[in-house]
Design a protein around this motif. Structure first.
Motif, PDB file in Angstrom:
ATOM      1  N   ALA A 163       0.809  -1.212   0.000  1.00  0.00           N
ATOM      2  CA  ALA A 163       0.000   0.000   0.000  1.00  0.00           C
ATOM      3  C   ALA A 163       0.845   1.267   0.000  1.00  0.00           C
ATOM      4  N   THR A 164       1.918   1.303   0.798  1.00  0.00           N
ATOM      5  CA  THR A 164       2.670   2.556   0.880  1.00  0.00           C
ATOM      6  C   THR A 164       3.342   2.905  -0.441  1.00  0.00           C
ATOM      7  N   THR A 165       3.837   1.913  -1.157  1.00  0.00           N
ATOM      8  CA  THR A 165       4.498   2.209  -2.432  1.00  0.00           C
ATOM      9  C   THR A 165       3.490   2.392  -3.559  1.00  0.00           C
ATOM     10  N   HIS A 166       2.536   1.504  -3.662  1.00  0.00           N
ATOM     11  CA  HIS A 166       1.538   1.591  -4.731  1.00  0.00           C
ATOM     12  C   HIS A 166       0.693   2.846  -4.590  1.00  0.00           C
ATOM     13  N   GLU A 167       0.534   3.327  -3.356  1.00  0.00           N
ATOM     14  CA  GLU A 167      -0.307   4.500  -3.101  1.00  0.00           C
ATOM     15  C   GLU A 167       0.512   5.747  -2.792  1.00  0.00           C
ATOM     16  N   TRP A 168       1.831   5.701  -3.049  1.00  0.00           N
ATOM     17  CA  TRP A 168       2.727   6.855  -2.944  1.00  0.00           C
ATOM     18  C   TRP A 168       2.745   7.455  -1.539  1.00  0.00           C
ATOM     19  N   GLN A 169       2.822   6.589  -0.539  1.00  0.00           N
ATOM     20  CA  GLN A 169       2.833   7.056   0.840  1.00  0.00           C
ATOM     21  C   GLN A 169       4.133   6.683   1.562  1.00  0.00           C
ATOM     22  N   TYR A 170       5.225   6.581   0.827  1.00  0.00           N
ATOM     23  CA  TYR A 170       6.475   6.110   1.390  1.00  0.00           C
ATOM     24  C   TYR A 170       7.288   7.254   2.008  1.00  0.00           C
ATOM     25  N   SER A 171       8.201   6.859   2.892  1.00  0.00           N
ATOM     26  CA  SER A 171       9.106   7.807   3.543  1.00  0.00           C
ATOM     27  C   SER A 171      10.509   7.233   3.518  1.00  0.00           C
ATOM     28  N   SER A 172      11.456   7.956   4.077  1.00  0.00           N
ATOM     29  CA  SER A 172      12.847   7.506   4.057  1.00  0.00           C
ATOM     30  C   SER A 172      13.087   6.295   4.951  1.00  0.00           C
ATOM     31  N   VAL A 173      12.138   5.987   5.823  1.00  0.00           N
ATOM     32  CA  VAL A 173      12.289   4.815   6.699  1.00  0.00           C
ATOM     33  C   VAL A 173      11.238   3.755   6.418  1.00  0.00           C
ATOM     34  N   ASP A 174      10.493   3.902   5.325  1.00  0.00           N
ATOM     35  CA  ASP A 174       9.420   2.965   5.013  1.00  0.00           C
ATOM     36  C   ASP A 174       9.984   1.585   4.697  1.00  0.00           C
ATOM     37  N   VAL A 175       9.385   0.553   5.258  1.00  0.00           N
ATOM     38  CA  VAL A 175       9.897  -0.798   5.068  1.00  0.00           C
ATOM     39  C   VAL A 175       9.782  -1.246   3.615  1.00  0.00           C
ATOM     40  N   GLY A 176       8.743  -0.805   2.910  1.00  0.00           N
ATOM     41  CA  GLY A 176       8.609  -1.170   1.502  1.00  0.00           C
ATOM     42  C   GLY A 176       9.743  -0.624   0.661  1.00  0.00           C
ATOM     43  N   ILE A 177      10.149   0.618   0.936  1.00  0.00           N
ATOM     44  CA  ILE A 177      11.277   1.215   0.227  1.00  0.00           C
ATOM     45  C   ILE A 177      12.564   0.491   0.594  1.00  0.00           C
ATOM     46  N   ARG A 178      12.761   0.235   1.896  1.00  0.00           N
ATOM     47  CA  ARG A 178      14.007  -0.397   2.350  1.00  0.00           C
ATOM     48  C   ARG A 178      14.164  -1.800   1.775  1.00  0.00           C
ATOM     49  N   ASP A 179      13.088  -2.556   1.780  1.00  0.00           N
ATOM     50  CA  ASP A 179      13.190  -3.961   1.399  1.00  0.00           C
ATOM     51  C   ASP A 179      13.112  -4.185  -0.109  1.00  0.00           C
ATOM     52  N   ASN A 180      12.378  -3.341  -0.826  1.00  0.00           N
ATOM     53  CA  ASN A 180      12.097  -3.608  -2.228  1.00  0.00           C
ATOM     54  C   ASN A 180      12.764  -2.660  -3.209  1.00  0.00           C
ATOM     55  N   PHE A 181      13.010  -1.434  -2.810  1.00  0.00           N
ATOM     56  CA  PHE A 181      13.446  -0.436  -3.775  1.00  0.00           C
ATOM     57  C   PHE A 181      14.645   0.368  -3.261  1.00  0.00           C
ATOM     58  N   THR A 182      15.649  -0.341  -2.752  1.00  0.00           N
ATOM     59  CA  THR A 182      16.863   0.300  -2.269  1.00  0.00           C
ATOM     60  C   THR A 182      17.931   0.196  -3.343  1.00  0.00           C
ATOM     61  N   ALA A 183      18.017   1.195  -4.180  1.00  0.00           N
ATOM     62  CA  ALA A 183      18.936   1.154  -5.314  1.00  0.00           C
ATOM     63  C   ALA A 183      20.364   1.485  -4.922  1.00  0.00           C
TER      64      ALA A 183
END
Length: 483
Positions: A83-103
């Motif tokens: 939900a946070t990534t698909h719905e554009w609700q991510y932050s610098s500590v969001d687990v979805g960003i950390r686990d899936n989209f850490t380039a």
């Protein structure tokens, strides 16, 4: 960057030496498959092994999933935990960003390996009477290619559309544990162009035995075209794309579908081989227990994308999409992503498909856009002629169109990129670089707030991971995100 470099400062060489020892003696034996620092790179052959290790860190799965789920390519299906990534609700500590989209981690690891090779290869084998110049140049070219490729990926994740004074990322040119500050886009792209141009001059036209699994001159040309597209260097992008197209024409229409079944490599000059260890198709649907028990569908194509295709005449429709009766008869969502599906349901290679990094369809669209931006939107050698050629290679009974204006050409090209490059890792970044919004159909959005991401919204730039901000005091966070 020091946080990342501390993790990836070791060079792994192949093959691994296997030893049989008693457990009591194990701790007394030094690791023989791990050589620290530049001691690992005393020969050109060692440098080549390090480059092969850098190839092993390349991946397209993360950008493919990001561009699909952050944009309008897919919608939620039977399982939804993004939900946070698909719905554009991510932050610098969001687990979805950390686990899936850490380039940061994978790409700077590639850069670090490339930089170690580039530092070592000029003096490698210096004590030997014979200097293998051809191999030395090839290895240097591969390292430069990989360094440029990874730096462009970092840019696409964390930076805004190109402007000379805009903020890019650190451009790492030496293997160092020291943190570096972000630099402006103009010098960043100067370095990208320098690296890929030098790589192109050093790389071979082909690799005996390795085919398109390692970088060649054509792969460097493709990377050059993509870099120049992002820089808005329209004349340069047109020239590079033309060079590629001349070497690698469009696939015959009857063979296009087999490209996505790995039965041919038409159009492709660089691919990442995939096995059961990494199943590209599992981004959209889990593997199946059997033909009668199809795996859970995690993401399904949007109707917005589905309805852009002519399902009868456009060969991309069957290659990319499928309405599966085995699902509909069970009351399950039946529209699925067929791209990367591999072999049949329940078989060993289900969802296994090689990743096509550069192919001719993209180059036609780069050239079409470059020509349109230079106001050559109609007539010979124009955006119109490129679009017509690409569509004729994809759509049976295609009738050429005439484009009436530059804006009509740009609109047509963006639509064609949406279709041609679906699920290949471009859509979200295309919208960002052209200053366009993400616009989903209201019925396909998971919430009212997730229908539209306005053009220029700060969420088109991913946040710099908070751990990186803490480790590198020179790193600057992107606007809109708190550290």
């Amino acid at each position: 960057m020091n946080f990342l470099m501390k993790r990836y400062s070791t060079i792994l060489l192949a093959p691994v030496l296997m030893m049989s020892v008693s457990c009591s003696k194990l701790l007394d034996i030094p690791e023989t498959d791990m050589i620290q620092g530049q001691d690992a790179l005393k020969t050109v052959s060692n440098c080549e092994q390090a480059v092969i290790g850098a190839y092993g860190a390349l991946g397209v799965e993360m950008p493919i999933l990001l561009n699909a789920t952050f944009s309008d390519e897919v919608k939620k299906s039977e399982f939804y935990n993004a939900a946070t990534t698909h719905e554009w609700q991510y932050s610098s500590v969001d687990v979805g960003i950390r686990d899936n989209f850490t380039a940061m981690r994978p790409n700077y690891r590639i850069i670090d390996r490339a930089n170690r090779v580039l530092a070592a290869v000029p003096e490698a084998d210096s004590l030997k009477p014979a200097d293998n110049t051809a191999l030395r140049n090839r290895v240097k070219g591969e390292a430069l290619f990989l360094r440029a490729f990874a730096h462009l990926e970092v840019f696409r994740y964390y930076c805004d559309k190109y402007s000379a004074e805009g903020l890019a990322m650190p451009y790492k040119e030496i293997a160092s544990l020291d943190g570096e500050a972000r630099i402006k886009m103009a010098p960043y792209f100067d370095k990208l162009i320098r690296d890929v141009t030098e790589a192109k001059n050093l790389l071979p036209a082909s690799f005996a035995g390795d085919g398109i699994n390692r970088a060649t001159k054509a792969a460097a040309t493709a990377l050059q075209a993509r870099i120049l597209l992002y820089k808005n260097d329209w004349a340069g992008a047109e020239a590079a794309a033309t060079e590629y197209i001349t070497q690698k024409p469009l696939s015959p229409i009857a063979e296009f579908g087999d490209l996505w079944k790995d039965k041919n490599t038409n159009e492709v000059v660089f691919q990442l081989v995939r096995t059961t260890a990494i199943r590209l198709g599992s981004l959209w649907r889990n593997t199946s227990a059997s033909a009668a028990n199809i795996g859970t569908v995690t993401w399904m194509p949007t109707d917005k994308l589905w309805n852009t295709f002519d399902p009868v005449n456009d060969v991309r429709f069957a290659a990319y999409l499928k309405d599966e009766p085995l699902l509909s008869t069970k009351g399950r969502p039946s529209k699925i992503v067929a791209k990367y599906a591999g072999t049949d349901y329940g078989t060993a290679n289900e969802n296994v498909n090689n990743a096509k990094v550069f192919r001719t369809g993209e180059m036609y669209l780069i050239r079409a856009e470059a020509r349109a931006e230079q106001n050559r939107f109609t007539g010979a050698n124009s955006a119109e002629s490129d679009l017509n050629a690409l569509r004729a290679a994809r759509i049976r009974n295609y009738v050429n169109v005439t484009l009436a204006s530059k804006q009509a050409a740009i609109d047509a090209i963006m639509l064609e990129r949406f279709k041609e490059l679906a699920f290949e890792g471009h859509r979200f970044w295309d919208l960002k670089r052209k200053g366009l919004p993400v616009e989903r159909l209201a019925a396909e959005a998971p919430s009212t707030a997730a229908v539209t991401l306005p053009a220029g919204n700060y969420r088109f730039l991913l946040p710099i991971p908070n751990v990186e901000i803490q480790a590198n005091k020179l790193m600057e966070q992107n606007p809109g995100y708190a550290n």
